[in-house]
Design a protein around this motif. Structure first.
Motif, PDB file in Angstrom:
ATOM      1  N   ARG A   5      24.086  -1.650   7.816  1.00 17.90           N
ATOM      2  CA  ARG A   5      22.728  -2.149   7.515  1.00 17.90           C
ATOM      3  C   ARG A   5      21.831  -2.089   8.745  1.00 17.90           C
ATOM      4  O   ARG A   5      20.674  -1.666   8.669  1.00 17.90           O
ATOM      5  CB  ARG A   5      22.804  -3.582   6.994  1.00 17.90           C
ATOM      6  CG  ARG A   5      23.306  -3.709   5.575  1.00 17.90           C
ATOM      7  CD  ARG A   5      22.942  -5.074   5.042  1.00 17.90           C
ATOM      8  NE  ARG A   5      23.767  -5.490   3.930  1.00 17.90           N
ATOM      9  CZ  ARG A   5      23.659  -6.666   3.331  1.00 17.90           C
ATOM     10  NH1 ARG A   5      22.773  -7.547   3.760  1.00 17.90           N
ATOM     11  NH2 ARG A   5      24.442  -6.989   2.311  1.00 17.90           N
ATOM     12  N   GLU A  20      20.976   1.502   9.527  1.00 18.19           N
ATOM     13  CA  GLU A  20      19.949   2.025   8.612  1.00 18.19           C
ATOM     14  C   GLU A  20      18.580   1.445   8.956  1.00 18.19           C
ATOM     15  O   GLU A  20      17.572   2.159   8.924  1.00 18.19           O
ATOM     16  CB  GLU A  20      20.306   1.690   7.164  1.00 18.19           C
ATOM     17  CG  GLU A  20      19.286   2.261   6.189  1.00 18.19           C
ATOM     18  CD  GLU A  20      19.647   2.025   4.725  1.00 18.19           C
ATOM     19  OE1 GLU A  20      18.898   2.500   3.850  1.00 18.19           O
ATOM     20  OE2 GLU A  20      20.668   1.360   4.469  1.00 18.19           O
ATOM     21  N   LEU A  61      19.918  -6.451   1.365  1.00 16.82           N
ATOM     22  CA  LEU A  61      19.791  -5.223   0.586  1.00 16.82           C
ATOM     23  C   LEU A  61      18.397  -5.105  -0.025  1.00 16.82           C
ATOM     24  O   LEU A  61      17.835  -4.008  -0.118  1.00 16.82           O
ATOM     25  CB  LEU A  61      20.859  -5.204  -0.521  1.00 16.82           C
ATOM     26  CG  LEU A  61      22.317  -5.152  -0.043  1.00 16.82           C
ATOM     27  CD1 LEU A  61      23.273  -5.238  -1.233  1.00 16.82           C
ATOM     28  CD2 LEU A  61      22.576  -3.881   0.761  1.00 16.82           C
ATOM     29  N   GLU A  62      17.824  -6.255  -0.422  1.00 18.56           N
ATOM     30  CA  GLU A  62      16.472  -6.250  -0.988  1.00 18.56           C
ATOM     31  C   GLU A  62      15.446  -5.839   0.069  1.00 18.56           C
ATOM     32  O   GLU A  62      14.505  -5.082  -0.220  1.00 18.56           O
ATOM     33  CB  GLU A  62      16.123  -7.635  -1.547  1.00 18.56           C
ATOM     34  CG  GLU A  62      16.921  -8.046  -2.779  1.00 18.56           C
ATOM     35  CD  GLU A  62      18.348  -8.473  -2.442  1.00 18.56           C
ATOM     36  OE1 GLU A  62      18.642  -8.677  -1.241  1.00 18.56           O
ATOM     37  OE2 GLU A  62      19.168  -8.590  -3.372  1.00 18.56           O
ATOM     38  N   GLU A  63      15.630  -6.331   1.291  1.00 19.62           N
ATOM     39  CA  GLU A  63      14.701  -5.972   2.367  1.00 19.62           C
ATOM     40  C   GLU A  63      14.770  -4.477   2.679  1.00 19.62           C
ATOM     41  O   GLU A  63      13.741  -3.837   2.921  1.00 19.62           O
ATOM     42  CB  GLU A  63      15.025  -6.791   3.621  1.00 19.62           C
ATOM     43  CG  GLU A  63      14.594  -8.241   3.525  1.00 19.62           C
ATOM     44  CD  GLU A  63      15.041  -9.059   4.730  1.00 19.62           C
ATOM     45  OE1 GLU A  63      14.328 -10.003   5.103  1.00 19.62           O
ATOM     46  OE2 GLU A  63      16.116  -8.751   5.301  1.00 19.62           O
ATOM     47  N   ASP A  81      15.593  -2.143   0.558  1.00 20.67           N
ATOM     48  CA  ASP A  81      14.945  -1.458  -0.561  1.00 20.67           C
ATOM     49  C   ASP A  81      13.426  -1.492  -0.409  1.00 20.67           C
ATOM     50  O   ASP A  81      12.742  -0.472  -0.622  1.00 20.67           O
ATOM     51  CB  ASP A  81      15.341  -2.116  -1.892  1.00 20.67           C
ATOM     52  CG  ASP A  81      16.752  -1.728  -2.332  1.00 20.67           C
ATOM     53  OD1 ASP A  81      17.238  -0.688  -1.864  1.00 20.67           O
ATOM     54  OD2 ASP A  81      17.348  -2.467  -3.129  1.00 20.67           O
ATOM     55  N   ARG A  82      12.901  -2.653  -0.040  1.00 21.09           N
ATOM     56  CA  ARG A  82      11.440  -2.765   0.154  1.00 21.09           C
ATOM     57  C   ARG A  82      10.988  -1.870   1.306  1.00 21.09           C
ATOM     58  O   ARG A  82       9.913  -1.255   1.245  1.00 21.09           O
ATOM     59  CB  ARG A  82      11.057  -4.215   0.435  1.00 21.09           C
ATOM     60  CG  ARG A  82      11.121  -5.120  -0.777  1.00 21.09           C
ATOM     61  CD  ARG A  82      10.325  -6.394  -0.574  1.00 21.09           C
ATOM     62  NE  ARG A  82      10.829  -7.186   0.538  1.00 21.09           N
ATOM     63  CZ  ARG A  82      11.768  -8.121   0.419  1.00 21.09           C
ATOM     64  NH1 ARG A  82      12.313  -8.362  -0.766  1.00 21.09           N
ATOM     65  NH2 ARG A  82      12.174  -8.810   1.466  1.00 21.09           N
ATOM     66  N   TYR A  83      11.808  -1.801   2.337  1.00 19.70           N
ATOM     67  CA  TYR A  83      11.464  -0.976   3.499  1.00 19.70           C
ATOM     68  C   TYR A  83      11.431   0.503   3.108  1.00 19.70           C
ATOM     69  O   TYR A  83      10.543   1.255   3.511  1.00 19.70           O
ATOM     70  CB  TYR A  83      12.486  -1.199   4.611  1.00 19.70           C
ATOM     71  CG  TYR A  83      11.946  -1.018   6.010  1.00 19.70           C
ATOM     72  CD1 TYR A  83      10.739  -0.372   6.246  1.00 19.70           C
ATOM     73  CD2 TYR A  83      12.644  -1.477   7.113  1.00 19.70           C
ATOM     74  CE1 TYR A  83      10.249  -0.194   7.519  1.00 19.70           C
ATOM     75  CE2 TYR A  83      12.162  -1.318   8.398  1.00 19.70           C
ATOM     76  CZ  TYR A  83      10.972  -0.673   8.590  1.00 19.70           C
ATOM     77  OH  TYR A  83      10.480  -0.496   9.856  1.00 19.70           O
ATOM     78  N   ARG A  84      12.427   0.938   2.309  1.00 15.51           N
ATOM     79  CA  ARG A  84      12.448   2.330   1.857  1.00 15.51           C
ATOM     80  C   ARG A  84      11.210   2.656   1.019  1.00 15.51           C
ATOM     81  O   ARG A  84      10.615   3.730   1.171  1.00 15.51           O
ATOM     82  CB  ARG A  84      13.718   2.598   1.042  1.00 15.51           C
ATOM     83  CG  ARG A  84      15.010   2.516   1.846  1.00 15.51           C
ATOM     84  CD  ARG A  84      16.192   3.019   1.021  1.00 15.51           C
ATOM     85  NE  ARG A  84      17.456   2.494   1.546  1.00 15.51           N
ATOM     86  CZ  ARG A  84      18.087   1.440   1.035  1.00 15.51           C
ATOM     87  NH1 ARG A  84      17.596   0.820  -0.014  1.00 15.51           N
ATOM     88  NH2 ARG A  84      19.222   1.020   1.578  1.00 15.51           N
ATOM     89  N   CYS A  85      10.842   1.731   0.138  1.00 16.77           N
ATOM     90  CA  CYS A  85       9.634   1.939  -0.682  1.00 16.77           C
ATOM     91  C   CYS A  85       8.398   2.011   0.199  1.00 16.77           C
ATOM     92  O   CYS A  85       7.483   2.822  -0.042  1.00 16.77           O
ATOM     93  CB  CYS A  85       9.496   0.799  -1.697  1.00 16.77           C
ATOM     94  SG  CYS A  85      10.755   0.803  -2.996  1.00 16.77           S
TER      95      CYS A  85
END
Length: 262
Positions: free
Chosen positions: A116, A119, A149-151, A153-157
Motif C-alpha cells: 500500500r 503504491e 483501500l478506499e483512499e 481508490d479515491r486517489y486513483r480516480c
C-alpha cells in the motif's frame, strides 16, 4: 501414538543397558558397593541428560509463547494501521500451530502494508508530474500513514481525472498553437514577449497547461485574429479604391491583369 511407542522403547533400552551393565559387573566381580556407586553414577548421568533435554524443550515452549504474544501485538498494530477489523486470536490448536498461524498472518499484513505504501508513493510521483504540467496543487493525503483501500481508490480516480484534464488541455493547446503559428506567419509577426516565445517553442511538453496560461493563449489567438481581420478589411478597402481608380483612369484590362497578381 508413535512418540509413545518410541518412549517405551527408550525405557526398554535403558533397562536393557542397565541389565547388561549388571552382567558385566558380575562377570568382572565388582563388589556390590561399587556396583551401587556405578548405578548411582549412571542414574545421575541419565537424569542430568534428561533434565537438560526437558529444560531445552521448556525453553522452546517459552519462546513459542513469547512469539505468540508478540505476533498478537503486531497484529493489533497492523490491523489499526491498515484500518482493518481487529484480528480475533485463535485459541484452538497446539502452541506450535497457533504460533505458525499468527506469524504467517503477520507476514501477510506486513506485505500488504508495504504494498500500500509503495503504491501510494508511485501515485504521488505520478500526481506530482501531472500537477507540474497543470500547475495545480497535489491531492492532500498523509504520506506517512498507511492509506486505506478506499483512499487508494479515491486517489486513483483523482489521478485519472487529472490525466484526462491534461489530455484535454494539451489538445486545446496544440489546436490553438497551430492557429497562432499560421497567423504569425500571415502577419509576419515575430514573437516579442516571453509568453509568445514559450508558445512558439518546439518543446510543447514544456508549456505549463495552467488555466491562466490557456486563457492567455486564447487571448493571444483572439488578438492575432483581430489583427488579421483588420488587415483583411484594409486590403479590401485598398482593392476597392484601386478598382475605382482604374475605372477613372481608364486603365486597360491588360495592365490591370498584370497588377492583379499582387
Amino acid at each position: 501414538a508413535l512418540s509413545e511407542v518410541l518412549a517405551a522403547e527408550v525405557v526398554a533400552v535403558l533397562a536393557e543397558a542397565m541389565a547388561t551393565l549388571r552382567d558385566i559387573w558380575e562377570e568382572i566381580g565388582i563388589p556390590e558397593e561399587q556396583r551401587l556407586a556405578r548405578t548411582r553414577a549412571a542414574k545421575k548421568h541419565i537424569q542430568e541428560l534428561l533434565v537438560k533435554m526437558v529444560e531445552e524443550e521448556e525453553s522452546l515452549k517459552e519462546r513459542l509463547l513469547a512469539s505468540i504474544e508478540l505476533c498478537q501485538q503486531k497484529l493489533h498494530s497492523l490491523c489499526k494501521d491498515l484500518q482493518l477489523e481487529p484480528f480475533e486470536t485463535e485459541e484452538e490448536g497446539t502452541i506450535l500451530e497457533r504460533e505458525k498461524s499468527l506469524r504467517t498472518r503477520v507476514e501477510a499484513l506486513l506485505t500488504q502494508r508495504r504494498d500500500r505504501k509503495e503504491e501510494l508513493k508511485n501515485l504521488q510521483e505520478q500526481e506530482q508530474d501531472l500537477c507540474d504540467i497543470l500547475c495545480t496543487t497535489p491531492f492532500s493525503i498523509d504520506a506517512k500513514a498507511v492509506p486505506s483501500l478506499e483512499e487508494l481508490d479515491r486517489y486513483r480516480c483523482h489521478l485519472a481525472s487529472l490525466a484526462a484534464e491534461k489530455e484535454q488541455r494539451q489538445e486545446e493547446f496544440v489546436h490553438s498553437r497551430k492557429k497562432i503559428i499560421l497567423l504569425m506567419e500571415e502577419l509576419d509577426h515575430t514573437p516579442d514577449t516571453s509568453f509568445e516565445q514559450d508558445v512558439m517553442s518546439k518543446d510543447e511538453e514544456g508549456f505549463c497547461l495552467s488555466t491562466d496560461n490557456l486563457a492567455a493563449l486564447q487571448e493571444l489567438l483572439h488578438q492575432l485574429e483581430a489583427r488579421r481581420a483588420l488587415n483583411e478589411a484594409a486590403c479590401a478597402e485598398l482593392r476597392s479604391r484601386i478598382q475605382m481608380l482604374w475605372e477613372r483612369l481608364q486603365v486597360p484590362v491588360e495592365e490591370r491583369e498584370s497588377s492583379a497578381v499582387h
